[in-house]
Design a protein around this motif. Sequence first.
Motif, PDB file in Angstrom:
ATOM      1  N   VAL A 116       6.217   4.128   9.698  1.00 23.81           N
ATOM      2  CA  VAL A 116       5.051   4.950  10.025  1.00 23.81           C
ATOM      3  C   VAL A 116       4.623   4.692  11.465  1.00 23.81           C
ATOM      4  CG1 VAL A 116       2.648   5.474   9.461  1.00 23.81           C
ATOM      5  CG2 VAL A 116       4.246   4.924   7.642  1.00 23.81           C
ATOM      6  N   THR A 117       4.578   5.749  12.248  1.00 23.07           N
ATOM      7  CA  THR A 117       4.053   5.678  13.603  1.00 23.07           C
ATOM      8  C   THR A 117       2.674   6.307  13.612  1.00 23.07           C
ATOM      9  OG1 THR A 117       6.251   5.796  14.588  1.00 23.07           O
ATOM     10  CG2 THR A 117       4.395   6.370  15.998  1.00 23.07           C
ATOM     11  N   ALA A 118       1.690   5.546  14.039  1.00 26.07           N
ATOM     12  CA  ALA A 118       0.333   6.056  14.186  1.00 26.07           C
ATOM     13  C   ALA A 118       0.099   6.293  15.678  1.00 26.07           C
ATOM     14  CB  ALA A 118      -0.680   5.067  13.628  1.00 26.07           C
ATOM     15  N   ARG A 119      -0.067   7.542  16.034  1.00 20.46           N
ATOM     16  CA  ARG A 119      -0.286   7.928  17.431  1.00 20.46           C
ATOM     17  C   ARG A 119      -1.788   8.142  17.620  1.00 20.46           C
ATOM     18  NH1 ARG A 119       3.811  11.466  18.481  1.00 20.46           N
ATOM     19  NH2 ARG A 119       4.819   9.721  19.482  1.00 20.46           N
ATOM     20  N   ARG A 120      -2.383   7.328  18.484  1.00 19.01           N
ATOM     21  CA  ARG A 120      -3.831   7.376  18.725  1.00 19.01           C
ATOM     22  C   ARG A 120      -4.083   7.961  20.108  1.00 19.01           C
ATOM     23  NH1 ARG A 120      -8.093   2.942  20.254  1.00 19.01           N
ATOM     24  NH2 ARG A 120      -6.360   2.289  21.540  1.00 19.01           N
ATOM     25  N   THR A 121      -4.947   8.956  20.172  1.00 22.98           N
ATOM     26  CA  THR A 121      -5.335   9.587  21.428  1.00 22.98           C
ATOM     27  C   THR A 121      -6.855   9.532  21.533  1.00 22.98           C
ATOM     28  OG1 THR A 121      -3.463  11.097  21.217  1.00 22.98           O
ATOM     29  CG2 THR A 121      -5.150  11.667  22.827  1.00 22.98           C
ATOM     30  N   VAL A 122      -7.353   8.938  22.618  1.00 22.12           N
ATOM     31  CA  VAL A 122      -8.788   8.829  22.851  1.00 22.12           C
ATOM     32  C   VAL A 122      -9.132   9.695  24.049  1.00 22.12           C
ATOM     33  CG1 VAL A 122     -10.700   7.269  23.379  1.00 22.12           C
ATOM     34  CG2 VAL A 122      -8.811   6.469  21.939  1.00 22.12           C
ATOM     35  N   THR A 123     -10.132  10.576  23.879  1.00 23.11           N
ATOM     36  CA  THR A 123     -10.612  11.415  24.980  1.00 23.11           C
ATOM     37  C   THR A 123     -12.087  11.096  25.221  1.00 23.11           C
ATOM     38  OG1 THR A 123     -11.111  13.204  23.436  1.00 23.11           O
ATOM     39  CG2 THR A 123      -8.974  13.278  24.529  1.00 23.11           C
ATOM     40  N   GLY A 124     -12.580  11.449  26.374  1.00 25.02           N
ATOM     41  CA  GLY A 124     -13.971  11.147  26.753  1.00 25.02           C
ATOM     42  C   GLY A 124     -13.981   9.951  27.682  1.00 25.02           C
ATOM     43  N   THR A 125     -14.959   9.051  27.508  1.00 23.30           N
ATOM     44  CA  THR A 125     -15.002   7.846  28.341  1.00 23.30           C
ATOM     45  C   THR A 125     -13.845   6.939  27.954  1.00 23.30           C
ATOM     46  OG1 THR A 125     -16.457   6.736  26.779  1.00 23.30           O
ATOM     47  CG2 THR A 125     -17.516   7.940  28.576  1.00 23.30           C
TER      48      THR A 125
END
Length: 182
Positions: A116-125
Motif C-alpha cells: 500500500v502506497t499512501a500519497r499525501r499532498t498538503v496545500t496551503g501553508t
Amino acid sequence: MLLRSLLWPLSLALLPTLSQAHLYLAADAGAGHFHASCPSGHSCDSGGTGYDAMLGYELGHGISVEGGYASFGDRTISNDKQTQRIRAGGPTLGIASILPINPDWGLDFRLGMTDVTARRTVTGTSPTSDDKAKKEGYYGIGTDYALTGHLRVTLGLTGSRAVWHGGSARVHNLGLGLRGDF
C-alpha cells in the motif's frame, strides 16, 4: 525411489484439478473509506471512489492465485490554513476461494499481501507532497452471481491498512463489478 513413490499419488490427485484450471479477469468499483478519527478543529472527508482489478488463475475446486491492484480512495483533512489529501492503493498478490452456494451464487474469500502506497499532498501553508509504502495484509469477502457460464457479477469488500507520514488508518473498498473466466 521414495521421492517417486510420493510424487505418483500427488500427481494423480492433482491431474483432475489441473484440467479445471483457467484464467480470469475481474474488476470492481465502489466506495472507498478510511477509518480514522478527525483531528479537532478540522473537517474531514474519509470517503472516495475505490476500485480493484485482478488477474487470477483458478487451480480448480474454487481455489485461485491472483494478482492485481487495489485502490481505497482518498481522505481529505482541512482547516482554515491547509488541506491534506491522502490516497491509498497498491499492487496485491494472494489467494482466493469461491465457495458455491448453488449453481448461480457463490461466496468469495481473499487473503494476501499488498504494498500500500499512501500519497499525501498538503496545500496551503507549508505545501508538501510525499509517499509512504508499506507491505500490509489484505482480505476480501463477497458474493457473486453467474450471468453465464463465464461471466459473474460480483459484490465484495476489500480491506487493508494505510500508513502515511503522520498517521494510519484501516482502509476498505466496497465494490460492484464483473469477473470473466477464460
